[in-house]
Design a protein around this motif. Structure first.
Motif, short mmCIF file in Angstrom:
data_model
loop_
_atom_site.label_atom_id
_atom_site.label_comp_id
_atom_site.label_asym_id
_atom_site.label_seq_id
_atom_site.Cartn_x
_atom_site.Cartn_y
_atom_site.Cartn_z
N GLN A 1 0.83 -1.23 -0.20
CA GLN A 1 -0.10 0.00 0.09
C GLN A 1 0.85 1.32 -0.09
OE1 GLN A 1 -3.48 0.20 2.67
NE2 GLN A 1 -3.47 -2.15 2.85
N HIS A 2 1.89 1.31 -0.69
CA HIS A 2 2.91 2.30 -0.80
C HIS A 2 3.82 2.10 -2.09
CE1 HIS A 2 5.95 5.14 0.49
NE2 HIS A 2 4.99 5.63 1.15
N PHE B 1 -5.54 1.87 -7.93
CA PHE B 1 -5.25 2.50 -6.85
C PHE B 1 -5.58 4.02 -6.39
CE2 PHE B 1 -2.13 -0.65 -7.71
CZ PHE B 1 -2.14 -1.45 -6.51
N ALA B 2 -5.95 4.35 -5.15
CA ALA B 2 -6.21 5.70 -5.14
C ALA B 2 -5.29 6.12 -3.86
CB ALA B 2 -7.62 5.72 -4.43
N ARG B 3 -4.94 7.37 -3.73
CA ARG B 3 -4.08 7.86 -2.69
C ARG B 3 -4.75 7.90 -1.51
NH1 ARG B 3 0.68 9.93 -3.84
NH2 ARG B 3 1.01 10.58 -6.09
N SER B 4 -4.11 7.65 -0.33
CA SER B 4 -4.37 7.50 1.01
C SER B 4 -3.42 7.91 1.82
CB SER B 4 -4.86 5.89 1.10
OG SER B 4 -5.39 6.03 2.69
N GLY B 5 -3.59 9.23 2.41
CA GLY B 5 -2.30 9.81 3.13
C GLY B 5 -1.05 9.73 2.33
N ARG B 6 0.06 9.01 2.95
CA ARG B 6 1.31 8.78 2.27
C ARG B 6 1.21 7.68 1.26
NH1 ARG B 6 5.78 11.13 6.38
NH2 ARG B 6 5.08 13.22 6.61
N VAL C 1 -1.20 4.39 -0.65
CA VAL C 1 -2.26 4.27 -1.72
C VAL C 1 -3.13 3.21 -0.95
CG1 VAL C 1 -0.90 5.05 -3.78
CG2 VAL C 1 -0.89 2.58 -2.81
N ARG C 2 -4.36 2.74 -1.68
CA ARG C 2 -5.04 1.76 -1.19
C ARG C 2 -5.87 1.43 -2.70
NH1 ARG C 2 -10.08 3.73 -2.00
NH2 ARG C 2 -10.50 5.98 -1.49
N THR D 1 -8.63 0.30 -5.13
CA THR D 1 -10.01 0.90 -5.53
C THR D 1 -11.04 -0.11 -5.68
OG1 THR D 1 -9.59 0.82 -7.85
CG2 THR D 1 -9.04 2.86 -6.87
#
Length: 321
Positions: A32-33, A64-69, A71-72, A74
């Motif tokens: 997730q990064h 993927f979508a950005r999540s803070g620093r 990604v997560r 979709t």
């Protein structure tokens, strides 16, 4: 999606794209990064980012979508993930199977040989080789010369023992040994008490032969032609042992390899004085189609067995089966 769809259907581009970017997708999904995924893969971060971007472009969706620093995944990414994981597992299993087959010390060799070599020659060759390489295993095939050649050319068989042996597209050949051929006759036959016979003297005999695709049959036909006649064939079969049995039953004569320390009750081997009756046993393996003399890069255990055969098979083949 069918297997055909993978190559010819509307999903061709997507499947090709995913196969090239499977690991970056799984790495990013796991970490997730993007940066951590790149570090784990040992590649620059832009390489991973480009792979994901190209995959998303091919599929036409965001994975993927950005999540803070970080990604997560979709919704579309989550839909793809289980299939990608299964594909990775299957790919890993396939790679492990290939590595196991090609292990120099414990791999597998596909080896084909003529039926006449099955009783003693091949077992002795394998016994000697396995004494030095006990973990290498074999897939064994008994077949005709023509069949062995086709399987070697296709890559299904690594190494084959054939006779006669001729090089050609996709096949390399090395002669190993020459085996005498004899005229097998029934025990009560007019030739049975003779040490040798001219093959022309057998022109009126009923012959027991192998099927036309067998090299030994072609050699028999050529010898009879050289002796000035066409053999009158009474029985056609696939096994030399059957031919010997038919000879012993008094049903005809047959041209077969000489045997040592092995006899068939009721059959007698008589040397052929003319023409010269012998066959050359050859080792064949896959070769470059455009250059049959080029050495094909066999996998390590097959290379080991090839070198063993080239060094040792001649003395065994010359005196047995």
């Amino acid at each position: 999606m069918t297997d055909t769809d993978l190559y010819n259907g509307e999903w061709t581009d997507q499947v090709r794209a995913l196969s090239q970017r499977l690991l970056p997708f799984l790495a990013v999904a796991t970490e997730q990064h993007v940066t951590r995924a790149a570090i784990g893969m040992g590649v620059p971060q832009p390489t991973v980012s480009r792979a994901i971007a190209r995959l998303e472009e091919e599929l036409g969706v965001a994975l993927f979508a950005r999540s803070g620093r970080g990604v997560r995944l979709t919704r579309h990414g989550r839909a793809l993930l289980p299939a990608a994981e299964r594909a990775a597992r299957e790919l890993a299993a396939g790679c492990q199977a290939v590595l196991a087959e090609t292990d120099p010390d414990a791999g597998r060799v596909s080896f084909a040989f003529l039926h006449t070599m099955a009783p003693r020659t091949v077992p002795e060759l394998l016994r000697t080789f396995r004494a030095q390489h006990p973990l290498i295993t074999f897939t064994l095939t008994q077949a005709s010369t023509d069949d062995i050649r086709e399987r070697v050319r296709s890559g299904e068989i690594d190494l084959g023992l054939v006779s006669p042996g001729t090089a050609g597209p996709g096949i390399a050949v090395r002669p190993l040994a020459t085996q005498p051929l004899v005229l097998m006759v029934p025990a009560g036959h007019r030739f049975a008490s003779r040490r040798q016979v001219r093959l022309a003297e057998a022109a009126t005999e009923a012959f027991i032969c192998l099927e036309p695709q067998y090299g030994l049959r072609r050699i028999c036909d050529d010898l009879c032609h050289a002796a000035g006649f066409t053999p009158r064939i009474a029985f056609v079969g696939q096994e030399v042992e059957t031919a010997r049995g038919l000879v012993a039953a008094g049903l005809g004569v047959s041209i077969l390899p000489i045997t040592s320390a092995e006899t068939t009750p009721g059959a007698v081997a008589v040397r052929i004085s003319s023409p010269v009756a012998a066959r050359t046993i050859c080792l064949i393996w896959p070769a470059d189609r455009d250059d049959p003399s080029a050495v094909h890069d066999l996998h390590p255990p097959a290379r080991r067995f090839r070198e063993f055969l080239l060094a040792n098979a001649g003395r065994l083949l010359a005196v047995s089966d």
